[in-house]
Design an enzyme around this catalytic site. Structure first.
Site, short mmCIF file in Angstrom:
data_model
loop_
_atom_site.label_atom_id
_atom_site.label_comp_id
_atom_site.label_asym_id
_atom_site.label_seq_id
_atom_site.Cartn_x
_atom_site.Cartn_y
_atom_site.Cartn_z
N ARG A 21 0.83 -1.21 0.00
CA ARG A 21 0.00 0.00 0.00
C ARG A 21 0.87 1.26 0.00
O ARG A 21 0.58 2.22 -0.70
CB ARG A 21 -0.95 0.03 1.21
CG ARG A 21 -2.02 -1.02 1.13
CD ARG A 21 -2.90 -1.03 2.37
NE ARG A 21 -2.09 -1.24 3.56
CZ ARG A 21 -2.36 -0.75 4.76
NH1 ARG A 21 -3.43 0.00 4.97
NH2 ARG A 21 -1.57 -1.00 5.78
N ASN A 40 -6.12 -2.59 2.61
CA ASN A 40 -6.05 -4.03 2.81
C ASN A 40 -7.46 -4.58 3.02
O ASN A 40 -8.23 -4.02 3.80
CB ASN A 40 -5.22 -4.39 4.04
CG ASN A 40 -3.73 -4.31 3.79
OD1 ASN A 40 -3.27 -4.31 2.65
ND2 ASN A 40 -2.97 -4.23 4.87
#
EC number: 3.6.1.7
Length: 93
Positions: A21, A40
């Site tokens: 990320r 996530n």
């Protein structure tokens, strides 16, 4: 061809716990002109939502698929839509 769009991509593979990320955000900021987030999901995937010019969203999608990411990408599924707005920058959630 460079109108603003919304890209939603679901990235499968070893993409959690590897900085995926963070690197996605860094790449989106480097491309420029993108707003959205990387998140996530409970099933092990990462969801990426990016809004901005189509060309920049295409660059981000190409990077997600290129394999030059942290971890291991086994596949990316995407959908395209009209932007919904509400994002000031590109964030990690």
């Amino acid at each position: 061809m460079n109108e603003d769009v919304r890209l939603t991509a679901w990235v499968r593979g070893k993409v959690q716990g590897v900085g995926f990320r963070w690197f996605t955000r860094a790449n989106a900021l480097q491309i420029g002109g993108l707003r959205g987030f990387a998140l996530n999901l409970e099933d092990g995937r990462v969801q990426v939502v990016a809004e901005g010019p189509r060309a920049q969203c295409d660059l981000l999608l190409d990077w997600l698929r290129a394999g030059d990411t942290p971890g291991r990408v086994d596949g990316v599924t995407e959908i395209w839509d009209t932007p919904r707005g509400g994002y000031e920058s590109f964030a990690i959630r």
